[in-house]
Motif scaffolding. Structure first.
Motif, PDB file in Angstrom:
ATOM      1  N   LYS A  20       5.186   9.859 -11.998  1.00 57.88           N
ATOM      2  CA  LYS A  20       4.387   8.422 -11.495  1.00 57.88           C
ATOM      3  C   LYS A  20       3.954   9.122 -10.362  1.00 57.88           C
ATOM      4  CE  LYS A  20       5.293   5.341 -13.920  1.00 57.88           C
ATOM      5  NZ  LYS A  20       4.220   4.654 -14.828  1.00 57.88           N
ATOM      6  N   ASP A  21       2.556   9.017  -9.345  1.00 57.20           N
ATOM      7  CA  ASP A  21       2.175   9.295  -8.694  1.00 57.20           C
ATOM      8  C   ASP A  21       2.727   8.593  -7.458  1.00 57.20           C
ATOM      9  OD1 ASP A  21      -0.189  10.298  -9.688  1.00 57.20           O
ATOM     10  OD2 ASP A  21      -1.235   8.991  -9.228  1.00 57.20           O
ATOM     11  N   LYS A  22       2.708   9.668  -6.112  1.00 57.36           N
ATOM     12  CA  LYS A  22       3.417   9.702  -5.066  1.00 57.36           C
ATOM     13  C   LYS A  22       2.570   8.028  -4.607  1.00 57.36           C
ATOM     14  CE  LYS A  22       3.526  12.438  -1.816  1.00 57.36           C
ATOM     15  NZ  LYS A  22       3.993  13.276  -0.508  1.00 57.36           N
ATOM     16  N   TYR A  23       1.420   7.615  -4.517  1.00 57.48           N
ATOM     17  CA  TYR A  23       0.934   6.732  -3.684  1.00 57.48           C
ATOM     18  C   TYR A  23       0.478   5.383  -5.016  1.00 57.48           C
ATOM     19  CZ  TYR A  23       1.897   9.724   0.409  1.00 57.48           C
ATOM     20  OH  TYR A  23       2.204  10.522   1.102  1.00 57.48           O
ATOM     21  N   GLN A  24      -0.316   4.742  -4.760  1.00 57.00           N
ATOM     22  CA  GLN A  24      -0.874   3.595  -5.367  1.00 57.00           C
ATOM     23  C   GLN A  24      -2.117   3.451  -4.933  1.00 57.00           C
ATOM     24  OE1 GLN A  24       1.565   0.361  -5.800  1.00 57.00           O
ATOM     25  NE2 GLN A  24       3.380   1.295  -6.398  1.00 57.00           N
ATOM     26  N   THR A  25      -3.273   3.169  -5.777  1.00 52.52           N
ATOM     27  CA  THR A  25      -4.086   2.797  -5.589  1.00 52.52           C
ATOM     28  C   THR A  25      -4.302   1.308  -4.396  1.00 52.52           C
ATOM     29  OG1 THR A  25      -4.930   3.500  -7.690  1.00 52.52           O
ATOM     30  CG2 THR A  25      -6.948   1.846  -6.210  1.00 52.52           C
ATOM     31  N   LYS A  26      -3.748   0.348  -5.342  1.00 53.32           N
ATOM     32  CA  LYS A  26      -3.635  -0.060  -3.697  1.00 53.32           C
ATOM     33  C   LYS A  26      -2.761   0.120  -2.016  1.00 53.32           C
ATOM     34  CE  LYS A  26      -0.447  -3.960  -4.493  1.00 53.32           C
ATOM     35  NZ  LYS A  26       0.238  -5.270  -4.787  1.00 53.32           N
ATOM     36  N   PRO A  27      -3.125  -0.103  -1.378  1.00 60.70           N
ATOM     37  CA  PRO A  27      -2.423   0.302   0.108  1.00 60.70           C
ATOM     38  C   PRO A  27      -1.563   0.172   0.438  1.00 60.70           C
ATOM     39  CG  PRO A  27      -5.051  -0.386   0.329  1.00 60.70           C
ATOM     40  CD  PRO A  27      -4.411  -0.550  -1.369  1.00 60.70           C
ATOM     41  N   THR A  28      -0.712   1.124   0.846  1.00 61.03           N
ATOM     42  CA  THR A  28       0.791  -0.540   1.211  1.00 61.03           C
ATOM     43  C   THR A  28       0.852  -0.079   2.742  1.00 61.03           C
ATOM     44  OG1 THR A  28       2.293   1.964   0.575  1.00 61.03           O
ATOM     45  CG2 THR A  28       1.803   0.403  -1.077  1.00 61.03           C
ATOM     46  N   ILE A  29       1.877  -1.154   3.065  1.00 63.67           N
ATOM     47  CA  ILE A  29       2.127  -1.003   4.834  1.00 63.67           C
ATOM     48  C   ILE A  29       3.536  -1.752   4.862  1.00 63.67           C
ATOM     49  CG2 ILE A  29       0.027  -1.513   5.179  1.00 63.67           C
ATOM     50  CD1 ILE A  29       0.301  -4.754   5.676  1.00 63.67           C
ATOM     51  N   ARG A  30       4.056  -0.852   5.432  1.00 64.55           N
ATOM     52  CA  ARG A  30       5.437  -0.984   6.260  1.00 64.55           C
ATOM     53  C   ARG A  30       5.698  -1.345   7.454  1.00 64.55           C
ATOM     54  NH1 ARG A  30       9.435   1.848   7.694  1.00 64.55           N
ATOM     55  NH2 ARG A  30       9.484   4.239   7.926  1.00 64.55           N
ATOM     56  N   ASP A  54      -2.950   4.940   1.303  1.00 65.27           N
ATOM     57  CA  ASP A  54      -3.302   4.725  -0.220  1.00 65.27           C
ATOM     58  C   ASP A  54      -4.023   5.816  -0.805  1.00 65.27           C
ATOM     59  OD1 ASP A  54      -5.634   2.695  -0.971  1.00 65.27           O
ATOM     60  OD2 ASP A  54      -6.791   3.526   0.808  1.00 65.27           O
ATOM     61  N   LYS A  55      -3.867   5.808  -1.402  1.00 63.90           N
ATOM     62  CA  LYS A  55      -3.807   6.818  -3.099  1.00 63.90           C
ATOM     63  C   LYS A  55      -4.970   7.473  -2.390  1.00 63.90           C
ATOM     64  CE  LYS A  55      -3.822   7.912  -7.381  1.00 63.90           C
ATOM     65  NZ  LYS A  55      -3.139   7.697  -9.172  1.00 63.90           N
ATOM     66  N   GLU A  56      -6.329   6.536  -2.487  1.00 69.84           N
ATOM     67  CA  GLU A  56      -7.211   7.532  -1.618  1.00 69.84           C
ATOM     68  C   GLU A  56      -7.931   7.511  -0.506  1.00 69.84           C
ATOM     69  OE1 GLU A  56      -6.819   4.689  -3.917  1.00 69.84           O
ATOM     70  OE2 GLU A  56      -7.378   5.262  -6.102  1.00 69.84           O
ATOM     71  N   GLY A  57      -7.435   6.825   0.052  1.00 70.16           N
ATOM     72  CA  GLY A  57      -7.584   7.528   1.571  1.00 70.16           C
ATOM     73  C   GLY A  57      -8.414   7.002   1.858  1.00 70.16           C
ATOM     74  N   ASP A  58      -8.907   5.680   1.749  1.00 73.10           N
ATOM     75  CA  ASP A  58     -10.656   4.877   2.331  1.00 73.10           C
ATOM     76  C   ASP A  58      -9.842   4.128   2.720  1.00 73.10           C
ATOM     77  OD1 ASP A  58      -9.135   3.828  -0.101  1.00 73.10           O
ATOM     78  OD2 ASP A  58     -11.232   3.206  -1.418  1.00 73.10           O
ATOM     79  N   LYS A 132       1.637 -12.334   9.757  1.00 72.51           N
ATOM     80  CA  LYS A 132       1.222 -11.723   8.295  1.00 72.51           C
ATOM     81  C   LYS A 132       0.434 -10.774   8.360  1.00 72.51           C
ATOM     82  CE  LYS A 132       4.000 -15.069   6.591  1.00 72.51           C
ATOM     83  NZ  LYS A 132       5.227 -15.106   5.465  1.00 72.51           N
ATOM     84  N   ILE A 133       0.425  -9.453   7.605  1.00 72.51           N
ATOM     85  CA  ILE A 133      -0.753  -9.105   7.861  1.00 72.51           C
ATOM     86  C   ILE A 133      -1.015  -8.455   6.394  1.00 72.51           C
ATOM     87  CG2 ILE A 133      -1.320  -6.515   9.189  1.00 72.51           C
ATOM     88  CD1 ILE A 133       1.465  -7.154  11.226  1.00 72.51           C
ATOM     89  N   ALA A 134      -2.124  -7.838   6.264  1.00 74.81           N
ATOM     90  CA  ALA A 134      -2.254  -7.134   5.127  1.00 74.81           C
ATOM     91  C   ALA A 134      -3.331  -6.475   5.004  1.00 74.81           C
ATOM     92  CB  ALA A 134      -2.657  -8.023   3.967  1.00 74.81           C
ATOM     93  N   ILE A 135      -3.902  -5.072   5.043  1.00 75.83           N
ATOM     94  CA  ILE A 135      -4.857  -4.245   4.899  1.00 75.83           C
ATOM     95  C   ILE A 135      -5.836  -4.271   3.558  1.00 75.83           C
ATOM     96  CG2 ILE A 135      -3.759  -2.822   6.735  1.00 75.83           C
ATOM     97  CD1 ILE A 135      -3.613  -0.838   5.003  1.00 75.83           C
ATOM     98  N   THR A 136      -7.334  -4.078   3.522  1.00 75.63           N
ATOM     99  CA  THR A 136      -7.686  -3.819   2.277  1.00 75.63           C
ATOM    100  C   THR A 136      -8.985  -2.444   2.652  1.00 75.63           C
ATOM    101  OG1 THR A 136      -8.466  -5.857   2.514  1.00 75.63           O
ATOM    102  CG2 THR A 136     -10.425  -4.782   1.340  1.00 75.63           C
ATOM    103  N   ASP A 137      -8.865  -1.514   1.559  1.00 78.75           N
ATOM    104  CA  ASP A 137      -9.544  -0.281   1.818  1.00 78.75           C
ATOM    105  C   ASP A 137     -10.495  -0.438   1.416  1.00 78.75           C
ATOM    106  OD1 ASP A 137      -9.314  -0.347  -1.042  1.00 78.75           O
ATOM    107  OD2 ASP A 137      -8.022   1.023  -1.244  1.00 78.75           O
ATOM    108  N   ARG A 138     -11.325   0.572   1.600  1.00 77.48           N
ATOM    109  CA  ARG A 138     -13.299   0.612   1.083  1.00 77.48           C
ATOM    110  C   ARG A 138     -13.154  -0.062  -0.161  1.00 77.48           C
ATOM    111  NH1 ARG A 138     -13.779   5.268   4.177  1.00 77.48           N
ATOM    112  NH2 ARG A 138     -14.034   6.588   1.907  1.00 77.48           N
ATOM    113  N   GLY A 140     -12.019  -2.022  -2.007  1.00 74.14           N
ATOM    114  CA  GLY A 140     -11.872  -3.705  -2.089  1.00 74.14           C
ATOM    115  C   GLY A 140     -10.259  -3.865  -2.778  1.00 74.14           C
ATOM    116  N   ASN A 141      -9.849  -2.932  -2.451  1.00 75.03           N
ATOM    117  CA  ASN A 141      -7.669  -3.301  -2.828  1.00 75.03           C
ATOM    118  C   ASN A 141      -7.038  -3.512  -1.266  1.00 75.03           C
ATOM    119  OD1 ASN A 141      -8.432  -2.184  -5.902  1.00 75.03           O
ATOM    120  ND2 ASN A 141      -8.293   0.246  -4.486  1.00 75.03           N
ATOM    121  N   THR A 142      -6.287  -4.633  -1.688  1.00 71.26           N
ATOM    122  CA  THR A 142      -5.319  -5.603  -0.524  1.00 71.26           C
ATOM    123  C   THR A 142      -4.221  -5.494  -0.382  1.00 71.26           C
ATOM    124  OG1 THR A 142      -7.466  -7.079  -0.807  1.00 71.26           O
ATOM    125  CG2 THR A 142      -5.208  -7.772   0.702  1.00 71.26           C
ATOM    126  N   SER A 143      -3.567  -4.713   0.265  1.00 69.34           N
ATOM    127  CA  SER A 143      -2.171  -4.188   0.389  1.00 69.34           C
ATOM    128  C   SER A 143      -1.060  -5.712  -0.015  1.00 69.34           C
ATOM    129  CB  SER A 143      -1.533  -4.078   1.640  1.00 69.34           C
ATOM    130  OG  SER A 143      -1.599  -4.849   2.671  1.00 69.34           O
TER     131      SER A 143
END
Length: 156
Positions: A20-30, A54-58, A132-138, A140-143
């Motif tokens: 498995k890849d270390k990171y996912q397309t969907k961003p993760t936060i902690r 974030d897998k793509e780093g975007d 409550k916190i979430a992030i979205t990358d360029r 459009g993937n939301t954690s």
């Protein structure tokens, strides 16, 4: 000899293909660290430090890439000025594309303090919030949305 070698090679190829890849397309936060108790002061700052992957780093300055947060008051008594805080979001500053990093959210206590009325007509000035916190990358993937530990805002 080949009969023994073929199954071993086949097993190694299957194991390598299933990694498995270390990171996912969907961003993760902690949450890495956060304020717990904040004194009453017009200049008091409290913070929440996040770690992201974030897998793509975007994650960066873009109209589609942002951090969203919703403060939620945990006190159950009536509040002067209303009990709901609005959802808020902020764009990320410009920074190079990174697959892993840290984000610090810094807020001023004075913008979140609400006076709480008690039965005697005075003010019980302590307030407790969670975020409550979430992030979205360029792309459009939301954690997933995470919830902070309670933050106590001390009053006068």
């Amino acid at each position: 000899m080949i009969r023994k070698l073929v199954p071993i090679c086949l097993l190694m190829v299957i194991l390598a293909a299933c990694s498995k890849d270390k990171y996912q397309t969907k961003p993760t936060i902690r949450i890495k660290d956060q304020s717990r108790v904040v004194p009453f002061d017009s200049e008091a700052i409290f913070y929440i430090n996040l770690e992201f992957t974030d897998k793509e780093g975007d994650l960066s300055s873009d109209k589609d890439s942002a951090i969203y947060y919703k403060p939620i008051m945990l006190n159950t008594r009536s509040v002067i000025g209303g009990s709901e805080y609005p959802e808020a979001y902020a764009a990320f500053p410009d920074f190079p594309d990174k697959t892993k990093g840290e984000i610090e959210i810094r807020m001023e206590q004075v913008f979140f303090y609400r006076q709480i009325q008690n039965n005697q007509g005075g003010n019980d000035a302590n307030d407790t919030l969670i975020f409550k916190i979430a992030i979205t990358d360029r792309a459009g993937n939301t954690s997933d949305t995470l919830t902070s530990e309670p933050i106590i805002l001390l009053g006068q």
